[in-house]
Scaffold this active site. Structure first.
Site, mmCIF file in Angstrom:
data_model
loop_
_atom_site.group_PDB
_atom_site.id
_atom_site.type_symbol
_atom_site.label_atom_id
_atom_site.label_comp_id
_atom_site.label_asym_id
_atom_site.label_seq_id
_atom_site.Cartn_x
_atom_site.Cartn_y
_atom_site.Cartn_z
ATOM 1 N N ASN A 14 72.558 34.880 -76.199
ATOM 2 C CA ASN A 14 72.086 35.891 -75.266
ATOM 3 C C ASN A 14 70.583 35.677 -74.980
ATOM 4 O O ASN A 14 69.735 35.970 -75.816
ATOM 5 C CB ASN A 14 72.342 37.282 -75.878
ATOM 6 N N LYS A 17 68.231 38.774 -75.349
ATOM 7 C CA LYS A 17 67.903 39.089 -76.732
ATOM 8 C C LYS A 17 66.823 38.136 -77.232
ATOM 9 O O LYS A 17 65.863 38.540 -77.877
ATOM 10 C CB LYS A 17 69.158 38.938 -77.620
ATOM 11 N N ASP A 72 73.110 41.426 -84.638
ATOM 12 C CA ASP A 72 74.243 42.049 -84.000
ATOM 13 C C ASP A 72 73.865 43.467 -83.598
ATOM 14 O O ASP A 72 73.308 44.215 -84.397
ATOM 15 C CB ASP A 72 75.438 42.067 -84.959
ATOM 16 N N PHE A 150 69.037 44.470 -70.110
ATOM 17 C CA PHE A 150 70.369 43.883 -69.953
ATOM 18 C C PHE A 150 71.400 44.848 -70.531
ATOM 19 O O PHE A 150 71.049 45.902 -71.068
ATOM 20 C CB PHE A 150 70.443 42.517 -70.653
ATOM 21 N N GLY A 151 72.648 44.475 -70.431
ATOM 22 C CA GLY A 151 73.728 45.235 -71.066
ATOM 23 C C GLY A 151 73.726 46.712 -70.703
ATOM 24 O O GLY A 151 73.745 47.083 -69.530
ATOM 25 N N ASP A 153 71.321 48.847 -71.122
ATOM 26 C CA ASP A 153 69.975 49.401 -70.889
ATOM 27 C C ASP A 153 69.891 50.365 -69.695
ATOM 28 O O ASP A 153 69.197 51.381 -69.780
ATOM 29 C CB ASP A 153 68.941 48.279 -70.707
ATOM 30 N N LYS A 174 59.974 48.415 -74.221
ATOM 31 C CA LYS A 174 61.275 48.541 -74.907
ATOM 32 C C LYS A 174 61.146 48.076 -76.360
ATOM 33 O O LYS A 174 61.612 48.741 -77.279
ATOM 34 C CB LYS A 174 62.346 47.723 -74.169
ATOM 35 N N ARG A 180 66.196 46.706 -81.779
ATOM 36 C CA ARG A 180 65.879 45.290 -82.058
ATOM 37 C C ARG A 180 64.432 45.141 -82.517
ATOM 38 O O ARG A 180 64.141 44.405 -83.469
ATOM 39 C CB ARG A 180 66.131 44.460 -80.790
#
Ligand code: ITT
Length: 194
Positions: A14, A17, A72, A150-151, A153, A174, A180
């Protein structure tokens, strides 16, 4: 086989990430460099992120010689979806997506959601696997908002920043508050001392 004792490898496919993690990494003055390795890991369906993370880490151990980690993460809508999609986050994003999640919620003001992240880190010098966790709480946005991130968010509003989704923040903003960012901060603290 990969080996450089001052390089820590982040195994992920990813790129978003990796971008977040490398921004945090380069701000810290430590003796280790970060490198991305996009090698195939085995992802199991398990009850907790920790179980998924450990399995994933062990699935690539035979291909690595130095220190490396996997991370993860999951998006959990605690109210009203009892934690869904959680460990099913990847599958849900690919299938019903953010629009599908929004359709499952009626009262957005009363929604409760969080992101969790777990880093499983294999530290070669002591031949041990260590875990570092992070969590950020918030709620679900009524609409899909923002172009960053992404995802999930664009549908997550963290409690700490009123009325902005993660996708409306810069990577730096962020990272300061994210699941993360927190997990990685703990890993970096460890690396500073070792
Ligand atoms: P790896 O190669 O590192 O496993 P992945 O994309 O499979 O990358 P995860 O399993 O950790 O990542 O994430 C599960 C899902 O949650 C996936 O669909 C991500 O897009 C999403 N996700 C993870 N972290 C996120 C974040 O910070 N913001 C929004 N969505 C996120």
């Amino acid at each position: 086989m990969t080996n450089n004792e001052n390089t820590v490898y982040f195994i992920t496919g990813n790129k978003y990430k990796f971008r977040e993690v490398s921004e945090i990494f380069k701000k810290k003055k430590i003796k280790y460099d970060l490198e991305q390795k996009d090698i195939k890991t085995t992802e199991i369906q398990a009850q907790t992120l920790k179980d998924v993370a450990l399995f994933k880490l062990n699935s690539v151990k035979c291909k690595m010689k130095g220190s490396f980690f996997i991370e993860d993460a999951g998006f959990f809508v605690d109210i009203p979806l009892e934690g869904f999609p959680g460990v099913y986050s990847s599958y849900v994003l690919k299938t019903i997506g953010n629009e599908g999640i929004l359709k499952l919620i009626n009262d957005f003001d009363r929604s409760v959601a969080h992101f969790s992240a777990i880093i499983a880190f294999y530290f070669k010098p002591i031949d041990k696997t260590l875990f570092f966790e992070g969590l950020v709480e918030g709620k679900v946005s009524k609409t899909i908002r923002g172009k960053g991130g992404f995802g999930f968010d664009p549908i997550f509003i963290p409690n700490i920043i009123l009325d902005k989704t993660f996708a409306e923040l810069s990577t730096e903003e962020k990272n300061k508050i994210s699941h993360r960012g927190q997990a990685l901060g703990k890993l970096l603290e460890f690396l500073e001392k070792n």
